[in-house]
Design an enzyme around this catalytic site. Structure first.
Site, PDB file in Angstrom:
ATOM      1  CG  HIS A  25      -1.959  -0.607   1.390  1.00 51.82           C
ATOM      2  ND1 HIS A  25      -1.755  -2.382   0.728  1.00 51.82           N
ATOM      3  CD2 HIS A  25      -3.859  -1.041   1.167  1.00 51.82           C
ATOM      4  CE1 HIS A  25      -3.538  -3.059   1.150  1.00 51.82           C
ATOM      5  NE2 HIS A  25      -4.027  -1.696   1.582  1.00 51.82           N
ATOM      6  CD  GLU A  36      -6.099   4.051   2.292  1.00 49.62           C
ATOM      7  OE1 GLU A  36      -4.815   3.353   2.539  1.00 49.62           O
ATOM      8  OE2 GLU A  36      -6.984   3.397   2.298  1.00 49.62           O
ATOM      9  CG  ASP A  47      -9.065  -1.277   0.387  1.00 52.96           C
ATOM     10  OD1 ASP A  47      -8.315  -1.973   1.452  1.00 52.96           O
ATOM     11  OD2 ASP A  47      -8.977  -0.506   1.136  1.00 52.96           O
ATOM     12  CG  ASP A  48     -10.762  -2.718   3.836  1.00 54.70           C
ATOM     13  OD1 ASP A  48     -10.612  -4.239   4.280  1.00 54.70           O
ATOM     14  OD2 ASP A  48     -10.187  -1.891   3.890  1.00 54.70           O
TER      15      ASP A  48
HETATM   16  N1  ADE Z   1      -6.149  -2.847   5.897  1.00 56.17           N
HETATM   17  C1  ADE Z   1      -7.372  -2.118   5.027  1.00 56.17           C
HETATM   18  N2  ADE Z   1      -7.821  -2.029   4.725  1.00 56.17           N
HETATM   19  C2  ADE Z   1      -6.640  -1.203   4.398  1.00 56.17           C
HETATM   20  C3  ADE Z   1      -6.449  -0.208   3.582  1.00 56.17           C
HETATM   21  N3  ADE Z   1      -7.706   0.976   2.666  1.00 56.17           N
HETATM   22  N4  ADE Z   1      -5.449   0.899   3.974  1.00 56.17           N
HETATM   23  C4  ADE Z   1      -4.470   0.067   4.619  1.00 56.17           C
HETATM   24  N5  ADE Z   1      -4.623  -0.619   5.567  1.00 56.17           N
HETATM   25  C5  ADE Z   1      -5.984  -1.524   5.387  1.00 56.17           C
HETATM   26 ZN    ZN Z   2      -6.000  -2.201   1.243  1.00 56.22          ZN
END
Ligand code: ADE
Ligand code: ZN
Length: 338
Positions: free
Chosen positions: A198, A201, A279-280
């Site tokens: 990552h 972001e 992502d989540d």
């Molecule tokens: N862990 C889970 N989602 C994340 C994200 N978007 N950025 C950093 N860590 C994460």
């Molecule tokens: Zn992520």
């Protein structure tokens, strides 16, 4: 109109390259597992959990995400979580998933590799046999923890080095630059694993160049802030480094104010190999198909744009060349049959 866009997107063979398995824990499953494991949740019901999913930034999300992960205790829990995600992704046309997991979130609660790895692997075997899906696992180091703990985590995973596809870096970004994790990545690469991280972001573009220079990252997860630095952008373009972007995540965590402001299309037009991922998804209101559709609507992406994004995702996988070639043929066949 919306129906046909959604159908078009779901039929496109695609890869999901930025997905945290712990981020697929839907509130319903959170309650189910809490009951199964005798764990008290600080929420009265599923609606209260969803109401709590109102984030101001990455950290406000991570606080809730780590809390939710505490219901994952047994091998069966990890198996159920992984299979539910893979089944859902299959309905969105995902033929290949390279899935992140956060071992330190579990080991620090006393749940070890011998619990979650067999659970993940059993679900992956079943998804391969029953759904024809191809799945790889990417083990992420938590960057808010020290670099030597990442090395310890790498060593603790030794029985599973041969089944891992790669290593990644996630969690709180600002003030946690990538170079801290150089040694853990060096060990993983020496064992033949791929490297992603990552970067960009919430953190500055220097974290993107840092991930390339110190970690030899082959893909950058998010990379939104690459646009602020022409040199960083030129490196991504010149070396065809894919970005695994997650527009609905960026909206939920206020990386962008409105989806219409997202830079995915601008980066694509400047020659960056962009992909769309979720992502989540349990926390950000959409799986990969929803991300494609919402981004297409907000940015006016054409079917040709969406096809290029799906093609990028297949090319950006770490799968064997013959698998990539087969998926790309399936993509061409899908387009030809319309
Ligand atoms: N862990 C889970 N989602 C994340 C994200 N978007 N950025 C950093 N860590 C994460
Ligand atoms: Zn992520």
């Amino acid at each position: 109109m919306e129906r046909s866009l959604s159908d078009f997107v779901r039929g496109l063979p695609k890869a999901e390259l930025h997905l945290h398995i712990e981020g697929t824990l839907e509130p319903e499953m959170m309650f189910e597992l809490a009951a199964r494991n005798g764990i008290d949740l600080p929420y009265p019901d599923v609606d209260a959990v969803r109401d709590a999913y109102s984030f101001t930034d990455l950290q406000s999300f991570l606080d809730i995400y780590y809390l939710g992960a505490a219901v994952l205790v047994t091998q069966q829990d990890f198996d159920d979580l992984m299979y539910a995600y893979l089944e859902r992704a299959h309905t969105d046309g995902v033929v290949r998933a390279e899935v992140f997991f956060d071992p330190q979130t579990h080991t620090e609660r006393g749940v070890g590799f011998d619990v979650f790895m067999p659970g993940f692997l059993a679900a992956i075997d079943r998804a391969s046999a029953e759904l024809g899906m191809s799945v790889g696992l990417i083990m992420c180091f938590l960057r808010h923890l020290p670099g030597d703990e990442a090395c310890e985590t790498w060593e603790a995973a030794r029985d599973y080095h041969n089944v891992l596809l790669g290593v990644g870096l996630d969690s709180s970004e600002v003030d946690f630059p990538p170079d801290t994790f150089e040694e853990a990545y060096r060990r993983a690469r020496a064992a033949g694993l791929h490297a992603v991280a990552h970067a960009g972001e919430e953190g500055p573009p220097t974290y993107i160049s840092g991930a390339l220079d110190h970690l030899a990252a082959e893909r950058i997860d998010h990379g939104v802030r690459a646009e602020e630095d022409d040199e960083v952008l030129a490196r991504l373009v010149d070396h065809s480094i894919p970005l695994t972007m997650c527009p609905l995540s960026n909206l939920a965590l206020n990386v962008v104010d409105r989806l219409e402001d997202h830079n995915l299309k601008r980066l694509m037009d400047r020659g960056v190999k962009v992909t769309i991922n979720s992502d989540d998804p349990a926390y950000f209101g959409g799986y990969i198909g929803d991300n494609y559709v919402a981004t297409a609507e907000a940015l006016g992406l054409s079917e040709a744009d969406l096809t290029l994004i799906a093609r990028n995702s297949l090319e950006a996988t770490f799968a064997p060349p013959e698998d990539k070639a087969r998926w790309l043929r399936e993509l061409d066949d899908y387009l030809a049959a319309r």
